[in-house]
Design an enzyme around this catalytic site. Structure first.
Site, mmCIF file in Angstrom:
data_model
loop_
_atom_site.group_PDB
_atom_site.id
_atom_site.type_symbol
_atom_site.label_atom_id
_atom_site.label_comp_id
_atom_site.label_asym_id
_atom_site.label_seq_id
_atom_site.Cartn_x
_atom_site.Cartn_y
_atom_site.Cartn_z
ATOM 1 N N ASP A 40 -13.846 6.658 16.671
ATOM 2 C CA ASP A 40 -12.966 7.720 16.157
ATOM 3 C C ASP A 40 -12.161 8.246 17.330
ATOM 4 O O ASP A 40 -12.372 7.851 18.481
ATOM 5 C CB ASP A 40 -13.777 8.827 15.464
ATOM 6 N N TYR A 160 1.812 7.215 2.407
ATOM 7 C CA TYR A 160 0.383 7.011 2.116
ATOM 8 C C TYR A 160 0.229 5.968 1.012
ATOM 9 O O TYR A 160 -0.548 5.017 1.141
ATOM 10 C CB TYR A 160 -0.257 8.344 1.713
ATOM 11 N N LYS A 164 -1.467 2.215 1.423
ATOM 12 C CA LYS A 164 -2.698 1.809 0.719
ATOM 13 C C LYS A 164 -2.446 0.605 -0.194
ATOM 14 O O LYS A 164 -3.317 -0.250 -0.351
ATOM 15 C CB LYS A 164 -3.287 2.991 -0.043
#
Ligand SMILES: NC(=O)c1ccc[n+]([C@@H]2O[C@H](COP(=O)([O-])OP(=O)(O)OC[C@H]3O[C@@H](n4cnc5c(N)ncnc54)[C@H](O)[C@@H]3O)[C@@H](O)[C@H]2O)c1
Length: 256
Positions: A40, A160, A164
């Site tokens: 991360d 977004y 996706k």
């Protein structure tokens, strides 16, 4: 200590592993016996993510998945510390900018695609050769975290939604390329999940979150662990005949 569950002896990478769905996935993989590289952005959050887990089977790595060498660094860490790579969960994501099309900037578009889509491409480019090098049973399993937004549109989230949809197309292409070479590649498409990312959409407004959940067929938000359960199932040998799929885990949204 060696793990003893269904994934004992296997090594996984989870990106975006310090929060939400990624964190729940790290914990489930660990509890099934896998060794896990947790990646991360922030080192302290990565370390917090592995607290309480078996230190012999977890490695926290601060990495920005948009950095050109990030994927290779993560794979090298898995191979050097744990001896190979069997599982990759490409989960790191950003919602991008919530705004009408004219108010979206090219920089926002590019930044969202870099995290949500390009990092999955670069990730798999590094992960697949390491999995092939393992040479045989059980082979490799890659799960890319897409979204219902990869299967349908949402207004004011063009980058977004496009990213996706791209993740699902990329998943199918790579799944077909490696179907006979022992690597399964699938996407999971969560609906609305109670994570910091979703809270960001509502500015932390609990009533708005509840309303979002109430609007789904199942009548509530998902927990991160309910999504992790599907991700990790796809990584196990129980899913040995499943590849190239984009699995909604959304409380029925895609059935509407
Ligand atoms: N929460 C939802 O309702 C929902 C729904 C559908 C899909 N998803 C997808 O699930 C995935 C996980 O989201 P979440 O809801 O758990 O969000 P989250 O914000 O809790 O976790 C996302 C993690 O990704 C990390 N991350 C972001 N950019 C990164 C980068 N460049 N490099 C490395 N790490 C980075 C963040 O630091 C964070 O820890 C995302 O891909 C998201 O698009 C979430």
């Amino acid at each position: 200590m060696a793990g003893t569950g269904a994934l004992a002896g296997r090594t996984a990478i989870v990106t975006g592993g310090a929060s939400g769905i990624g964190l729940a996935t790290v914990r489930r993989l660990h509890d099934l016996g896998a060794s896990v590289v947790v990646a991360d952005l922030d080192e302290a959050r990565c370390r917090a993510a592995i607290e309480g887990l078996d230190a012999d089977r977890v490695e926290a790595v601060a990495a920005d998945v948009t950095a050109p060498d990030a994927a290779a660094v993560l794979v090298a860490r898995a191979v050097d510390r744990f001896g190979g790579l069997d599982i990759a969960v490409n989960n790191a994501g950003t919602p991008g900018t919530y705004a009408a099309l004219p108010d979206q900037t090219l920089a926002d578009w590019q930044a969202t695609l870099a995290v949500n889509l390009t990092s999955v491409f670069t990730g798999m480019q590094a992960q697949v050769p390491a999995m092939l090098a393992g040479g045989g049973v059980p082979g490799g399993a890659i799960v890319n975290v897409a979204s219902d937004a990869g299967l349908m549109g949402f207004a004011r989230l063009p980058a977004y939604v496009a990213s996706k949809h791209g993740v699902i197309g990329l998943t199918k292409a790579v799944a077909l390329e490696y179907a006979r070479k022992g690597i399964r590649v699938n996407a999971v498409c969560p609906g609305s999940v109670r994570t910091p990312m979703l809270a960001g959409f509502t500015g932390g407004d609990e009533a708005a979150l509840e309303a979002m959940g109430a609007g789904t067929p199942i009548g509530r938000l998902a927990s991160p662990d309910e999504i992790a359960a599907a991700i990790v199932w796809l990584c196990t040998d129980d899913a040995v005949f499943v590849t190239g799929t984009a699995m909604p885990v959304d409380g029925g949204v895609m059935a509407t």
